[in-house]
Design a protein around this motif. Structure first.
Motif, mmCIF file in Angstrom:
data_model
loop_
_atom_site.group_PDB
_atom_site.id
_atom_site.type_symbol
_atom_site.label_atom_id
_atom_site.label_comp_id
_atom_site.label_asym_id
_atom_site.label_seq_id
_atom_site.Cartn_x
_atom_site.Cartn_y
_atom_site.Cartn_z
ATOM 1 N N ARG A 43 0.818 -1.223 0.000
ATOM 2 C CA ARG A 43 0.000 0.000 0.000
ATOM 3 C C ARG A 43 0.846 1.265 0.000
ATOM 4 N N LEU A 44 0.184 2.337 -0.346
ATOM 5 C CA LEU A 44 0.770 3.666 -0.222
ATOM 6 C C LEU A 44 0.033 4.376 0.903
ATOM 7 N N ILE A 45 0.770 5.137 1.673
ATOM 8 C CA ILE A 45 0.145 5.779 2.816
ATOM 9 C C ILE A 45 0.457 7.269 2.775
ATOM 10 N N ARG A 46 -0.576 8.040 2.896
ATOM 11 C CA ARG A 46 -0.374 9.491 2.961
ATOM 12 C C ARG A 46 -0.380 9.885 4.424
ATOM 13 N N ILE A 47 0.689 10.516 4.829
ATOM 14 C CA ILE A 47 0.858 10.794 6.250
ATOM 15 C C ILE A 47 1.058 12.287 6.466
ATOM 16 N N ASP A 48 0.398 12.772 7.473
ATOM 17 C CA ASP A 48 0.559 14.171 7.823
ATOM 18 C C ASP A 48 1.965 14.385 8.366
ATOM 19 N N VAL A 63 -1.932 8.985 9.880
ATOM 20 C CA VAL A 63 -2.238 8.485 8.548
ATOM 21 C C VAL A 63 -3.455 9.230 8.016
ATOM 22 N N VAL A 64 -3.299 9.799 6.845
ATOM 23 C CA VAL A 64 -4.407 10.537 6.270
ATOM 24 C C VAL A 64 -5.222 9.629 5.365
ATOM 25 N N LYS A 65 -4.515 8.808 4.612
ATOM 26 C CA LYS A 65 -5.216 8.005 3.612
ATOM 27 C C LYS A 65 -4.331 6.837 3.215
#
Lengths: 627, 642
Positions: B552-557, B563-565
Motif C-alpha cells: 500500500r501507499l500511505i499518505r501521512i501528515d 495516517v491521512v489516507k
C-alpha cells in the motif's frame, strides 16, 4: 453372564438407534406414524455408538448411565412406540449398516447443543475385579479393531446444549480438540456442517462466553471449571467465529482516514479478499489488524468505567497514558495475551453498569469467580466489539486461526470452491490432536507451516460429502488417533472397568453380575476418602483429573436449563429401579424412577421417563430370562 | 583498416585520430592514440588499443567508457559512427569490474569486485558469492552517507581474491560454500556473514545518528542507487563504499535451512533498525527484542562464549532415574502483595518447601512435612517471573498462580544461583504442565545459569565487583541490546531483570529460531516495512509524507504523523511518471487519481519502489527460482531503460 450382557447390549444399542432416529425426525413437525425402519435406526445407532466405543473402557457405570439418560432425554413420546416396535422386531439388526439416507434435512434444523459435563475420568486398570458388569459395556461391539490406546486415558462425558434447548452427551477424550468434537456433533446432529458451528462456553456466573477455538483441547479447557460450576458448553452457529476470513476487509481495511462508523460493510470481490488474506496470514508473520480507539475500562473492583484510548498490537493491548501521544514509545502496556483468553461480556450494562452492552473480557482461563484479575472493556458499538475480539484472537492465535478456518472449510464441503480460489495449497489440516495446547502460540512465533498437499483437503471434502449423504458408516470418520475404538485387553476380561476411579474404591467389590442385573456399581461416592460429592449441576473433573469425579449420576442438568435429561440414576440406585420397573412398564409410564432417586435433578420430559422405565423393564426382563 | 596514406604521408581515407586513456578515469593516465574511421568497429578499436599498449595482460574484462556520455561502449559490433563518437570523445579503456567496499546489513564491510558496467550483476551475483542468500531482488545498494567526520577505520573482509566456479551452485565444504573454505580469512568472512554479530558497544550506539522525525527517516531513501543504471553511470568510483540493504520489505519464502546468510543479514538489519530507532516499538516489545539478542539456550551458548562460566555440577535433583524428581529445601516465602524492599528479607518467612510433579507445597518445618501443608499450589498455567539481582544476591521467583478465585502471588527466595536455577527451571516447566522429569529440565537449568553468569559480569551491577576469576569481558551489557532511549529511561540494573523476564520465554530457542522470531516480531510492528518520502501532493500547498509499503501507499501528515489516507496496490490500475516535472501520477480503481511530486528523493526512486513491490508481488504466482529480470526492469526502470 456373557449372554445376558449381550442381550443387554443389544437392547442398549437398539435404544440408542431409536433415539437417534427419533431425534432426527424431531425436526419434522408431523411424524409419520412410527414406521420403524430398523435399518435406518441401526445406522444411526452406529453413529452414536461409535463414540461410545471410543472410550467405553474408560467409562464407569455411572457414566454410562448418565450418557444413556442423556441420550434418552432426546427422545419424545412418539419415539416410544417406535421403540416398542423395535424391541420386538429389530433386535438383531444392529449391525446391518444401512446406508439409507434418512430425512436428514429435518434434522439439520435441530441445533443440538451440547452440554454435559461430565465426568468420568477413569483409569482403567486391567486387573480389577470384574466390575460390576454394566451390561452396556459388553455390547456386541464389532471386534475391537484398533490397538489399544494408552490405558490411562482420561475422558469426560460432556453434555452439550443444542440451540433448540435439547442436549446431547458425548464422550470427549483427553486428546480431542474442539474440532474433533465438532465433527462428532456434526455426525450426531446432521447439521449443515458450515464453518460457523462452534463449541461455545458460557459462564453464567461471570456472564461471559466465548468460542472454543478449533485447536483447543476440550478436556483441558473443561478441567479449569470448578466442580460446582454452572458453566455450560453449547453447540451453535456464530457467524463471528470466522468473520475475518469471510470479509477480511471489515477488519483489515478499516480505513483510519475516514472516521465514520459506517455500519455498511464494504464489498470486496473474492479475489481481493483472497489476496488480502494471503497477505495477512501467509507471510512470515501474521499481520494483526490495526485497531485503536477509545474504549471503556472497568476499574478494578468498582462498577465505574474509565474511557481510555487503546491500541492493539501483536504484542498486546496498549493504552495511551494521560498527556502522552499514541506513538509507540509512549504507549503503556495494558495486557498481553499469553495467559488470558478473550470472552464476550453479556449484559454488563446491568451487571456492572457498563456504558454499553458491547463488552469483552480478558481473563486467565482458570479464573472462575469474580476477581480483580479479570479485565472488562466496553466498546461503543457491536462492530467495534467484533473487531476487537477478532483482532485479539488473531494476535493471540496467529496463523493457527487461519488453519482452523481452512480445516473447517474443508469439513464444510466447500473444497471445490476453495480450490477455485486458488488457496488450496495453503491449507494446513490441523495436526493430529495432542494433549498439548500446541495451537496457543503467539502469532509472532509462528513459523510458516510447510504447505500440505491439497489432497488432504480434498480428502476432507470428500469425507464431508459422504457424511453429508449419510452414507458413511460412522467408524470411518475419525482419523484422529484420539478415537480408540476399543481396548481389547480390558474387553477380553470382560469386565467393564469398575466404576471406581480410585483404587480405594475398588474395595467395594462389585456384585456379581448375575445377581442383580444392572449391577450396582459401587457407589462412587461412598468411599471413605471421598465425601460424596454434592450433586453438582455440572460435574467437571478437577483440573488435574486426580480427584474423584463428581458423582456421575447426578451430574446432569444445570439448573438453568430446564430441559435436559436427568442424569442417569446413580448406579447404586439401579437395583431399586429394577424392582419397580415392571410396574412401570405399562404405558402410560409412571414418572421416572429417576426422579425418585435422591440427588437427581428433576426435569426430564415425561417421554423420557417412559422411555427410561421401558428400559428398566427390558432389563428386568432380561434378567429374568437369564436367571 | 583506417590509416591509408599517400607517399607524402597524408592520409587519404577519412580516418582520424582517436585518443584513448588507459585506466580508470584518470586524466593523467597513459593514453594511446589510434587512427580510426567512422566505420571502425568497437571490437577492432579494442584490438588496436591492446596492440598499442603492447603489454601482456588479461584484457578480457576491459572495455571503453565514454566519459561525456557516461556510457560504456559494450556493443563491439557497433561502429564509432553508430555510437556517434568523434575525435573529441574522452574515452577510457578500463576494467569493468572494480573493487568496492560493501557495507552489509550487519554493518560489516566487505571488499569485492563489482561490475561497474552492468546494472544488476552486483546484486544478482550475491547468491552465488554468499550462497544462502536467495532472492537477491529484495536487496539493493545505497550510496554512502556523506561523512561529516572521519569514522574509525573498520575491519574490511576481503573477498576480491575469491574465484567462483562459474555457473554452478556453490558446493558446500565443511559447512560452508567451497570458495569460502580456501583460507582462514575467507572462513572468518563466511562466519561474519552467517552468524549474528555480538551486541554493539552502547557508547557507539549513543553516538550513531538516529532519526528524530519522519522527515529524518526520509533521508535514507534518497540514497538508493538506480537499479537500471550501472555503477559507473551513477558516479561510483573504485574503492567507494556502498551499503547493501534489504530494500523491499517483502521477504519471500524465508527458509533458515537454505538461507543462513539471508536470515542472518535480515536479522541484523532488523536489529539495527530497532537499535537506531528507525522503527519504534513499545517497551515490552523492546524487552523481547533484547532477550532474543541475548545468547542463551542450548543452541546459543556456544556462540557467545559463555561456556567457561557455566557451572555444570549438581544439576539434576535426583540421581536415580526412576524416582520422580522432586525438589525440597528450606526457602523463604512471601505471600500476598510484593515484598517491601528490594534487598531486604522483610516479610519473608522460612518454610520447608516441597516441589513435586507440578505441585508446590510448603510446611512450617521439615518435621511437619508428612502432614498437611500450609498451602499447596498447582503451578500449571501459572506465570513465573524472575526477580533477580545478581550483584545484590537476590534470587527470587515470583509466582502468579491462577485459581478459580483469581490469582495468588507468591515469592520464593532462593539462597544462591544454583538453588535458584533448579527451582526456577522446575517452576517454568510446571507452568507448562511438565514435570522435572522432562528432558528439557537440565538444559533449562543450564540456560538460567548461563544467563545469570552473563549478568554477573555485565553492567547489571552498581559498583559490585564481578565474582570470581571467570568473569570475562563477555558479560551482558543490557545497554547494547536496546535502543538508546531505553538507556536513558532505565538504569542497567532495572533493565536487566526486565530482559531476564522476557528471556525466559525464549531461552530455549536455538540461534536460528531466535533470529526468525526476532524477524517475525519486527514484521509485526505496526510501522514495519514503510519507506518514507517527502512529497507534495498535487493541489496541496504543504509537504507531506508518502509511505510506501509492500502492499500500500500511505499518505501521512508531516507534522502530526497521522495516517491521512491509504491506497492499496491491489486497487491500483496504473502509474505514470512525468519525468520533466518530476511528478508521479497513480490511478486507482473507481477513478481515484493521485499525483505528487517528490521532494526528498528523486521521483525515480519512488517509481522504482512502487514498481519493485509490484514486481515482487508477482513472485507468489510464479514461484519459480528464476527471476524475470526483464519484467523487473520494465517495472522499475525509467524511460531510458528502453
Amino acid at each position: 453372564m456373557g449372554e445376558s450382557s449381550d442381550d443387554i447390549d443389544q437392547m442398549f444399542s437398539t435404544l440408542l438407534g431409536e433415539m437417534d432416529l427419533l431425534t432426527q425426525s424431531l425436526g419434522v413437525d408431523t411424524l409419520p406414524p412410527p414406521d420403524p425402519k430398523p435399518p435406518r435406526a441401526e445406522f444411526n445407532y452406529s453413529v452414536g455408538f461409535k463414540d461410545l466405543n471410543e472410550s467405553l473402557n474408560a467409562l464407569e457405570d455411572q457414566d454410562l448411565d448418565a450418557l444413556m439418560a442423556d441420550l434418552v432425554a432426546d427422545i419424545s413420546e412418539a419415539e416410544q412406540r417406535t421403540i416398542q416396535a423395535q424391541k420386538e422386531s429389530s433386535q438383531n439388526q444392529h449391525h446391518s449398516a444401512s446406508t439409507e439416507a434418512s430425512n436428514f434435512s429435518g434434522a439439520a434444523s435441530l441445533g443440538y447443543g451440547a452440554n454435559v459435563t461430565a465426568t468420568s475420568v477413569s483409569q482403567y486398570v486391567d486387573d480389577l475385579p470384574p466390575p460390576p458388569a454394566d451390561p452396556v459395556l459388553d455390547l456386541p461391539l464389532p471386534p475391537p479393531p484398533p490397538p489399544p490406546e494408552p490405558l490411562s486415558q482420561v475422558s469426560l462425558v460432556v453434555k452439550v446444549h443444542m440451540d433448540d434447548n435439547s442436549t446431547k452427551s458425548l464422550m470427549v477424550d483427553e486428546r480431542q480438540l474442539a474440532r474433533d468434537v465438532l465433527d462428532n456433533l456434526f455426525e450426531k446432529t446432521h447439521c449443515d456442517c458450515n464453518v460457523d458451528w462452534c463449541l461455545y462456553e458460557i459462564y453464567p456466573e461471570l456472564q461471559i462466553e466465548r468460542f472454543f477455538e478449533d485447536h483447543e483441547n476440550v478436556v483441558e479447557v473443561l478441567s479449569d471449571w470448578t466442580r460446582d460450576t454452572e458453566n455450560k458448553v453449547l453447540f451453535l452457529e456464530k457467524e463471528e467465529k470466522y468473520a475475518v476470513f469471510k470479509n477480511p476487509q471489515n477488519f483489515y481495511l478499516n480505513n483510519k482516514g475516514k472516521k465514520e462508523g459506517k455500519e455498511t460493510n464494504e464489498k470486496m470481490n473474492a479475489k481481493n479478499k483472497e489476496s488480502l488474506l494471503e497477505e495477512s496470514f501467509c507471510g512470515t508473520s501474521v499481520i494483526v489488524p490495526e485497531l485503536e480507539g477509545a474504549l471503556y475500562l472497568k476499574e478494578d473492583g468498582k462498577k465505574s468505567w474509565k474511557r481510555r484510548y487503546f491500541l492493539l498490537r501483536a504484542s498486546g493491548i496498549y493504552y495511551v497514558p494521560k498527556g502522552k501521544t499514541k506513538t509507540s514509545r509512549d504507549l503503556a502496556c495494558f495486557i498481553q495475551f499469553e495467559n488470558v483468553n478473550i470472552y464476550y461480556g453479556i449484559q454488563c450494562k446491568m451487571k456492572y453498569k457498563a456504558p454499553t452492552d458491547y463488552c469483552f473480557v480478558l481473563k486467565h482461563p482458570q479464573i472462575q469467580k469474580e476477581s480483580q484479575y479479570i479485565k472488562y472493556l466496553c466498546c461503543d458499538d457491536a462492530r467495534t466489539l467484533n473487531q476487537w475480539v477478532m483482532g485479539i484472537r488473531i494476535a493471540k492465535y496467529g496463523k493457527t486461526l487461519y488453519d482452523n478456518y481452512q480445516r473447517a472449510m474443508a469439513r464444510a464441503g466447500l473444497a471445490s470452491r476453495w480450490t477455485s480460489l486458488g488457496t488450496v495449497n495453503a491449507v494446513t489440516p490441523a495436526q493430529p490432536c495432542t494433549g498439548l495446547k500446541t495451537g496457543a502460540t503467539q502469532p509472532n512465533g509462528q513459523i510458516p507451516q510447510a504447505v500440505h498437499a491439497a489432497s488432504a483437503v480434498l480428502e476432507e471434502a470428500q469425507r464431508q460429502a459422504e457424511t453429508a449423504k449419510e452414507k458413511r458408516p460412522a467408524p470411518g470418520n475419525h482419523r484422529e488417533p484420539a478415537a480408540p475404538r476399543a481396548h481389547p485387553a480390558p474387553r477380553a476380561s470382560l469386565p467393564p472397568p469398575p466404576p471406581v476411579r480410585r483404587s480405594s474404591d475398588t474395595g467395594g467389590s462389585p456384585a456379581p453380575p448375575d445377581d442383580f442385573l444392572p449391577p450396582p456399581p459401587p457407589p462412587p461416592l461412598g468411599d471413605a476418602e471421598l465425601p460424596p460429592p454434592p450433586p453438582p449441576e455440572l460435574a467437571d473433573s478437577p483440573p488435574d483429573f486426580v480427584p474423584p469425579p463428581p458423582p456421575p449420576p447426578v451430574l446432569a442438568g444445570d439448573p438453568g436449563s430446564a430441559l435436559p435429561p436427568p442424569p442417569p440414576p446413580p448406579p447404586s440406585l439401579r437395583p431399586e429401579c429394577a424392582g419397580p420397573s415392571p410396574t412401570v412398564a405399562k404405558r402410560p409410564p409412571m414418572p421416572p424412577k429417576r426422579h425418585d432417586n435422591p440427588g437427581l435433578p428433576a426435569g426430564g420430559g415425561s417421554g423420557e421417563q417412559d422411555f427410561m422405565s421401558d428400559l428398566m423393564k427390558a432389563l428386568q426382563k432380561k434378567r429374568g430370562n437369564m436367571s | 583498416m583506417a590509416g591509408m596514406k599517400t607517399a607524402s604521408g597524408d592520409y587519404i581515407d577519412s580516418s582520424w585520430e582517436l585518443r584513448v586513456f588507459v585506466g580508470e578515469e584518470d586524466p593523467e593516465a597513459e593514453s594511446v592514440t589510434l587512427r580510426v574511421t567512422g566505420e571502425s568497429h568497437i571490437g577492432g578499436v579494442l584490438l588496436k588499443i591492446v596492440e598499442e599498449i603492447n603489454r601482456k595482460q588479461d584484457w578480457s574484462d576491459h572495455a571503453i567508457w565514454w566519459e561525456q556520455k557516461r556510457q560504456w561502449l559494450l556493443q563491439t559490433h557497433w561502429t564509432l559512427d553508430k555510437y556517434g563518437i568523434l575525435a573529441d570523445a574522452r574515452l577510457f579503456f578500463g576494467p569493468q569490474h572494480r573493487p568496492v567496499i560493501l557495507r552489509l546489513p550487519n554493518r560489516r564491510a566487505l571488499r569485492l569486485h563489482a561490475s561497474f558496467s552492468n546494472p544488476r550483476t552486483v546484486i544478482l551475483s550475491l547468491p552465488q558469492l554468499f550462497s544462502g542468500i536467495r532472492h537477491p531482488e529484495e536487496l539493493s545498494l545505497l550510496r554512502k552517507k556523506k561523512k561529516k567526520e572521519k569514522e574509525p577505520e573498520e575491519e574490511v573482509y576481503d573477498l576480491t581474491q575469491v574465484v567462483l566456479a562459474g555457473g554452478v551452485a556453490p558446493v558446500l565444504f565443511r559447512g560452508m560454500p567451497a570458495h569460502f573454505s580456501d583460507s582462514a580469512q575467507t572462513e572468518a568472512c563466511y562466519h561474519m556473514l552467517s552468524r549474528p554479530q555480538p551486541p554493539p558497544d552502547p557508547l557507539l550506539l549513543q553516538h550513531l545518528p538516529r532519526p528524530s522525525s519522519l522527515v529524518d527517516k526520509t533521508q535514507l531513501h534518497s540514497r538508493w542507487l538506480d537499479s537500471s543504471r550501472c555503477l559507473m553511470q551513477q558516479g561510483v568510483k573504485a574503492g567507494d563504499m556502498l551499503w547493501l540493504r534489504f530494500k523491499y520489505y517483502s521477504f519471500f519464502d524465508l527458509d533458515p535451512k537454505t538461507d543462513p546468510v539471508r536470515l542472518t543479514q535480515l536479522y541484523e538489519q532488523a536489529r539495527w533498525d530497532l537499535l537506531l530507532e528507525e522503527i519504534d516499538c513499545t517497551e515490552e516489545e523492546m524487552m523481547v527484542f533484547a532477550a532474543l539478542q541475548v545468547p542463551g539456550g542450548p543452541g546459543r551458548l556456544g556462540v557467545a562464549g559463555v561456556r567457561a562460566s557455566i557451572p555444570l555440577t549438581p544439576l539434576l535433583p535426583q540421581d536415580s532415574l526412576t524416582a520422580i524428581p522432586e525438589l525440597k529445601d528450606h526457602l523463604r516465602i512471601f505471600r500476598d502483595g510484593s515484598p517491601a524492599g528490594e534487598l531486604t528479607l522483610k516479610g519473608y518467612r522460612q518454610y520447608w518447601v516441597l516441589f513435586k510433579e507440578t505441585t508446590l507445597s510448603y510446611y512450617k518445618s521439615q518435621d511437619e512435612a508428612p502432614g498437611d501443608p500450609i498451602q499447596q499450589l498447582n503451578l500449571k498455567g501459572c506465570e513465573v517471573v524472575p526477580d533477580v539481582n545478581v550483584s545484590g544476591q537476590k534470587f527470587c521467583i515470583k509466582l502468579l498462580v491462577p485459581s478459580p478465585e483469581g490469582m495468588s502471588e507468591l515469592y520464593l527466595r532462593c539462597q544462591d544461583e544454583q538453588q535458584y536455577a533448579r527451582w526456577m527451571a522446575g517452576c517454568r516447566l510446571a507452568s507448562k504442565g511438565r514435570t522435572m522429569a522432562d528432558s528439557s529440565y537440565a538444559s533449562e537449568v543450564q540456560a538460567i545459569l548461563a544467563f545469570l553468569s552473563l549478568q554477573r559480569t555485565g553492567g547489571g551491577g552498581s559498583g559490585n565487583h564481578p565474582q570470581g576469576p571467570d568473569a570475562s569481558a563477555e558479560g551482558l551489557n543490557p545497554y547494547g541490546l536496546v535502543a538508546p532511549r531505553f538507556q536513558r529511561k532505565f538504569k542497567a540494573k532495572q533493565l536487566t531483570p526486565r530482559i531476564l523476564e522476557a528471556h525466559q520465554n525464549v531461552a530455549q530457542l536455538s540461534l536460528t529460531e531466535a533470529q526468525l522470531r526476532f524477524i517475525q516480531a519486527w514484521q509485526s510492528l505496526p510501522d514495519f516495512g514503510i519507506s518514507y518520502f517527502m512529497v507534495r501532493f498535487k493541489g496541496s500547498r504543504k509537504d507531506e509524507i508518502l509511505g510506501i509499503a509492500n502492499n500500500r501507499l500511505i499518505r501521512i501528515d508531516l507534522a502530526v504523523g497521522d495516517v491521512v489516507k491509504t491506497w492499496r496496490f491491489s486497487n491500483m490500475r496504473q502509474w505514470n511518471v512525468n519525468w520533466d516535472i518530476r511528478q508521479v501520477a497513480i490511478e486507482f480503481d473507481e477513478h481515484i487519481n493521485v499525483a505528487f511530486s517528490c521532494v526528498s528523493a528523486s521521483c525515480r526512486i519512488v517509481h522504482e519502489y512502487i514498481g519493485g513491490y509490484i514486481f515482487l508481488s508477482t513472485r507468489e504466482r510464479a514461484r519459480g527460482e528464476e527471476l524475470d529480470e526483464d519484467l523487473f526492469l520494465q517495472l522499475t526502470g525509467g524511460h531510458e531503460a528502453f
